[in-house]
Design an enzyme around this catalytic site. Sequence first.
Site, mmCIF file in Angstrom:
data_model
loop_
_atom_site.group_PDB
_atom_site.id
_atom_site.type_symbol
_atom_site.label_atom_id
_atom_site.label_comp_id
_atom_site.label_asym_id
_atom_site.label_seq_id
_atom_site.Cartn_x
_atom_site.Cartn_y
_atom_site.Cartn_z
ATOM 1 N N ASP A 151 -4.151 -6.395 10.742
ATOM 2 C CA ASP A 151 -5.606 -6.541 10.854
ATOM 3 C C ASP A 151 -6.343 -5.644 9.855
ATOM 4 O OD1 ASP A 151 -7.920 -7.569 11.988
ATOM 5 O OD2 ASP A 151 -7.284 -7.195 14.049
ATOM 6 N N ASP A 206 -13.245 -14.228 13.819
ATOM 7 C CA ASP A 206 -12.507 -14.697 15.000
ATOM 8 C C ASP A 206 -13.055 -16.012 15.562
ATOM 9 O OD1 ASP A 206 -11.275 -12.319 14.623
ATOM 10 O OD2 ASP A 206 -11.636 -11.546 16.640
HETATM 11 C C1 GLA Z 1 -9.524 -8.774 15.228
HETATM 12 C C2 GLA Z 1 -8.678 -10.004 14.892
HETATM 13 C C3 GLA Z 1 -8.353 -10.740 16.184
HETATM 14 C C4 GLA Z 1 -7.593 -9.799 17.128
HETATM 15 C C5 GLA Z 1 -8.419 -8.556 17.377
HETATM 16 C C6 GLA Z 1 -7.644 -7.496 18.149
HETATM 17 O O1 GLA Z 1 -10.766 -9.134 15.718
HETATM 18 O O2 GLA Z 1 -9.348 -10.844 13.999
HETATM 19 O O3 GLA Z 1 -7.584 -11.900 15.918
HETATM 20 O O4 GLA Z 1 -6.354 -9.469 16.550
HETATM 21 O O5 GLA Z 1 -8.842 -7.951 16.168
HETATM 22 O O6 GLA Z 1 -8.390 -6.355 18.400
#
Ligand code: GLA
Length: 404
Positions: A151, A206
Amino acid sequence: MKTRSLLVLLASAALFSNALMAQKFEGLALTPPMGWNSWNKFGCNVDEHMIRGIADAMAGSGMKAAGYTYLVIDDCWHGGRDSNGFIYPNHDRFPSGMKALGEYIHSKGLKFGIYSCAGSKTCGGHPGSRGHEYQDALMYAQWGVDYLKYDWCNTAGLNSVGAYTTMRDALHAAGKPIVFSICEWGDTQPWGWAKDIGHLWRTTGDIANVFDGSVSHGTWSSLGVMTIVEMRKDIRQHSGPGHWNDPDMLEVGNGMTVHEDRAHFSLWCMMAAPLIAGNDLRTMTSDTRALLTNTDVIAIDQDSLGIQGYRYVSNDSIEVWVKPLRGADWAVCFLNRSVTPRPVKFDWSAHIITDTVSHRTFDAHAGEYTVRDLWKRQDLGTTATPITARLAPHDVLMVRLTRQ
Ligand code: GLA
């Protein structure tokens, strides 16, 4: 030269040549990766009991048989770092440890995925890999990890190419082949630089379990299915075997209507997206299960040509998506974008479709194709006659054209 200096010189030379030779593990994602990830449904609420239950369900529900392989534990599995800086899991949630959990997942014929972050802390506030990349890669190799989602939170001042290259090199040095999933949300256009670094890269922020629009979380918003689809229209030429555009994990089974779930899944397959389920496999309905395990539709996603499909035309709220497949086949998906039922009529002979990425042409005059409805699993005749249908709001008709 003293022995000690010679050793230091030799060690530096070895590290240097290792760094020069470092590369991503090739051949691991020749088709878009398929699996399951904890985040969309469970967020930070992860523990080994739930993960074992998911492994059982994944192996027993037809998911594994349909091709879903990687079981990925997302954020919040972490405990802390020991006095030498090595990462360990949260002992209350993962009392048996990650190696044992990985062994359980492997015993089900599945592969084990884990999550970390290029920053000092993960998005959930747990220890990130920054400054510990080589230690973390060693630990993952020891645990038998097969897939790493990496990430991009808390990375102020970091260069994305450098940060992801460092982890790629660390994984390579640890020697255990691992699929490397870059999760940088498309911020620095990874499709332009990540091909030799990772196997897939997120193209947007997301996903949310809504069809259109977005969901606000105060300082940021998660994005509906069609919002994601609209965001990155011109990057399909960057996706292909071993290096995939990733529009985020699936929300199938997490609250949209069955029609919307079907449209979401169909579009992800048309886009050759990684298929990472994000629902509770232990309790999914038969509708959700049938949708996720339709192998005729999955075959469009997993087609070995690896060409990302595209929206060919849009007319009166009906979008027509096309994807060239290996051999002379094509997939075609009709999507009703509107909130009312809509008729579909498409005269194959009125269209010559040329794809500028694969340089393939569909021309019904040059030869007939059979038409198969992939959701109903029914043959619908040939391209000699126009296709007609009536689509519910946010539903699709998805067909495979096979050259006679
Ligand atoms: C980010 C990523 C998500 C998930 C969260 C976890 O937002 O894009 O897919 O992995 O972190 O905290």
